[in-house]
Design a protein around this motif. Structure first.
Motif, mmCIF file in Angstrom:
data_model
loop_
_atom_site.group_PDB
_atom_site.id
_atom_site.type_symbol
_atom_site.label_atom_id
_atom_site.label_comp_id
_atom_site.label_asym_id
_atom_site.label_seq_id
_atom_site.Cartn_x
_atom_site.Cartn_y
_atom_site.Cartn_z
ATOM 1 N N VAL A 257 30.229 -2.014 130.368
ATOM 2 C CA VAL A 257 31.082 -3.194 130.300
ATOM 3 C C VAL A 257 30.469 -4.354 130.757
ATOM 4 O O VAL A 257 29.448 -4.262 131.606
ATOM 5 N N THR A 258 30.723 -5.375 130.198
ATOM 6 C CA THR A 258 29.826 -6.644 130.407
ATOM 7 C C THR A 258 30.459 -7.972 130.659
ATOM 8 O O THR A 258 31.720 -8.036 129.918
ATOM 9 N N ASP A 259 29.874 -8.819 131.030
ATOM 10 C CA ASP A 259 30.290 -10.111 131.187
ATOM 11 C C ASP A 259 29.828 -11.163 130.489
ATOM 12 O O ASP A 259 30.046 -12.387 130.349
ATOM 13 N N SER A 260 28.925 -10.580 129.473
ATOM 14 C CA SER A 260 28.193 -11.507 128.342
ATOM 15 C C SER A 260 29.222 -11.649 127.387
ATOM 16 O O SER A 260 29.891 -10.854 126.766
ATOM 17 N N PRO A 261 29.493 -13.031 126.784
ATOM 18 C CA PRO A 261 30.489 -13.224 125.820
ATOM 19 C C PRO A 261 30.310 -12.764 124.316
ATOM 20 O O PRO A 261 31.068 -12.551 123.596
ATOM 21 N N TRP A 262 29.100 -12.166 124.208
ATOM 22 C CA TRP A 262 28.511 -11.809 122.658
ATOM 23 C C TRP A 262 27.631 -10.567 122.903
ATOM 24 O O TRP A 262 26.734 -10.610 123.619
ATOM 25 N N TYR A 263 27.941 -9.644 121.867
ATOM 26 C CA TYR A 263 27.259 -8.283 122.107
ATOM 27 C C TYR A 263 27.344 -7.481 120.738
ATOM 28 O O TYR A 263 28.162 -7.832 119.877
ATOM 29 N N ALA A 264 26.166 -6.664 120.473
ATOM 30 C CA ALA A 264 26.126 -5.894 119.149
ATOM 31 C C ALA A 264 25.491 -4.678 119.520
ATOM 32 O O ALA A 264 24.710 -4.665 120.483
ATOM 33 N N ILE A 265 25.645 -3.638 118.955
ATOM 34 C CA ILE A 265 24.845 -2.398 119.016
ATOM 35 C C ILE A 265 24.244 -2.126 117.747
ATOM 36 O O ILE A 265 24.846 -2.290 116.730
ATOM 37 N N SER A 266 23.004 -1.532 117.924
ATOM 38 C CA SER A 266 22.377 -1.185 116.742
ATOM 39 C C SER A 266 22.624 0.003 115.985
ATOM 40 O O SER A 266 23.315 1.087 116.654
ATOM 41 N N ASN A 267 22.742 0.170 114.607
ATOM 42 C CA ASN A 267 23.284 1.197 113.861
ATOM 43 C C ASN A 267 22.170 2.194 113.630
ATOM 44 O O ASN A 267 20.977 1.926 114.061
ATOM 45 N N PRO A 268 22.316 3.249 112.910
ATOM 46 C CA PRO A 268 21.176 4.229 112.805
ATOM 47 C C PRO A 268 19.849 3.747 112.093
ATOM 48 O O PRO A 268 18.969 4.161 112.474
ATOM 49 N N ALA A 269 20.177 2.605 111.573
ATOM 50 C CA ALA A 269 18.881 1.938 111.033
ATOM 51 C C ALA A 269 18.247 1.083 111.715
ATOM 52 O O ALA A 269 17.329 0.367 111.390
ATOM 53 N N GLY A 270 18.725 0.878 112.874
ATOM 54 C CA GLY A 270 18.170 0.059 113.915
ATOM 55 C C GLY A 270 18.742 -1.433 113.721
ATOM 56 O O GLY A 270 18.431 -2.145 114.534
ATOM 57 N N GLU A 271 19.750 -1.721 112.839
ATOM 58 C CA GLU A 271 20.039 -3.044 112.522
ATOM 59 C C GLU A 271 21.289 -3.467 113.356
ATOM 60 O O GLU A 271 21.927 -2.769 113.701
ATOM 61 N N LEU A 272 21.151 -4.887 113.500
ATOM 62 C CA LEU A 272 22.561 -5.433 114.511
ATOM 63 C C LEU A 272 23.169 -6.734 113.480
ATOM 64 O O LEU A 272 22.763 -7.422 112.634
ATOM 65 N N ASP A 273 24.306 -6.792 113.697
ATOM 66 C CA ASP A 273 25.240 -7.592 113.033
ATOM 67 C C ASP A 273 25.185 -8.979 114.080
ATOM 68 O O ASP A 273 25.599 -8.907 115.107
ATOM 69 N N LEU A 274 24.540 -10.128 113.212
ATOM 70 C CA LEU A 274 24.527 -11.205 113.980
ATOM 71 C C LEU A 274 25.494 -12.397 113.867
ATOM 72 O O LEU A 274 25.287 -13.429 113.985
ATOM 73 N N GLU A 275 26.756 -11.892 113.431
ATOM 74 C CA GLU A 275 27.937 -12.693 112.987
ATOM 75 C C GLU A 275 28.367 -13.456 114.289
ATOM 76 O O GLU A 275 28.136 -12.843 115.388
ATOM 77 N N HIS A 276 28.672 -14.749 113.923
ATOM 78 C CA HIS A 276 29.477 -15.485 115.107
ATOM 79 C C HIS A 276 28.559 -16.099 116.204
ATOM 80 O O HIS A 276 28.595 -16.479 117.201
ATOM 81 N N LEU A 277 26.909 -16.065 115.836
ATOM 82 C CA LEU A 277 26.035 -16.542 116.888
ATOM 83 C C LEU A 277 25.645 -18.030 116.332
ATOM 84 O O LEU A 277 25.575 -18.249 115.110
ATOM 85 N N PRO A 278 25.659 -18.788 117.369
ATOM 86 C CA PRO A 278 25.249 -20.266 116.983
ATOM 87 C C PRO A 278 23.999 -20.372 116.413
ATOM 88 O O PRO A 278 23.066 -19.273 116.874
#
Length: 220
Positions: free
Chosen positions: A135-156
């Motif tokens: 549970v977070t107060d950060s407005p943006w977050y992502a979780i790495s998939n089995p390949a270690g990759e993250l979705d960077l969508e919606h970042l300025p």
């Protein structure tokens, strides 16, 4: 449960590709051995709120799905049971202790997670089931998939302040990395012991304690 705590672990940022000529930004998370690290949570402050990724923690094939769920503080999370057996979901975590007694399908009421912090989930009936809600107060977050990759969508564009968390940290809070430019292709190496989680002792619920006591009584 004796949670593994974060103790002065360094996090090193390695540039995989220079910014010049990169057509699309990417971020890959690695462990200390250089292997892809799954379920690493990256948290970004000082940016706009991203749409919620999910607000449901299912149980499928006697496992929590997803294994790691991240939600903003104040989120109501559902616990549908996709198995054909009953589950009894509980948490002893200080962030949100709760219990959902034996249920099928969508019988269990949703649970509201009011304060930020990690929550470790277990099942009274199936000892091998373990899941995590951050549970977070950060407005943006992502979780790495089995390949270690993250979705960077919606970042300025530009540098952002980044924190990270992983199940091996137990009940430790997210650890701040500092400013990073997530718009060039990079590898992020995090100092985690991926074997420590399996070695950690999961807390026994009152039902499991009674069961173990009875099993020991009649073992001979």
């Amino acid at each position: 449960m004796h949670y593994l705590r974060y103790s002065a672990m360094a996090a090193a940022l390695l540039l995989a590709v220079s910014g010049a000529g990169v057509s699309a930004a990417s971020l890959k998370v690695l462990d200390q051995q250089g292997k892809a690290l799954t379920d690493a949570v990256i948290l970004v402050d000082g940016v706009a709120q991203r749409p919620a990724l999910s607000t449901s923690m299912d149980q499928i094939d006697l496992q929590f799905q997803p294994r790691v769920l991240v939600v903003p503080a104040g989120t109501e999370v559902g616990f549908p049971n996709g198995d054909n057996v009953r589950h009894h979901v509980y948490s002893f975590s200080p962030t949100k202790p709760f219990e959902l007694r034996l249920f099928h399908g969508s019988e269990a009421p949703p649970v509201t997670f009011e304060q930020s912090g990690p929550v470790v989930l277990g099942c009274n009936i199936h000892d091998s089931m373990i899941g995590y809600i951050l549970v977070t107060d950060s407005p943006w977050y992502a979780i790495s998939n089995p390949a270690g990759e993250l979705d960077l969508e919606h970042l300025p564009t530009g540098e952002v302040l980044v924190s990270w968390w992983h199940p091996t940290l137990g009940d430790a809070p997210p650890v701040t990395l500092g400013s990073m430019d997530l718009h060039s292709s990079q590898n992020l190496t995090l100092a985690v012991d991926v074997g420590a989680e399996a070695a950690a002792e999961k807390p026994l619920s009152p039902l499991q304690k009674r069961f173990n006591k009875a099993a020991g009584k009649y073992a001979n």
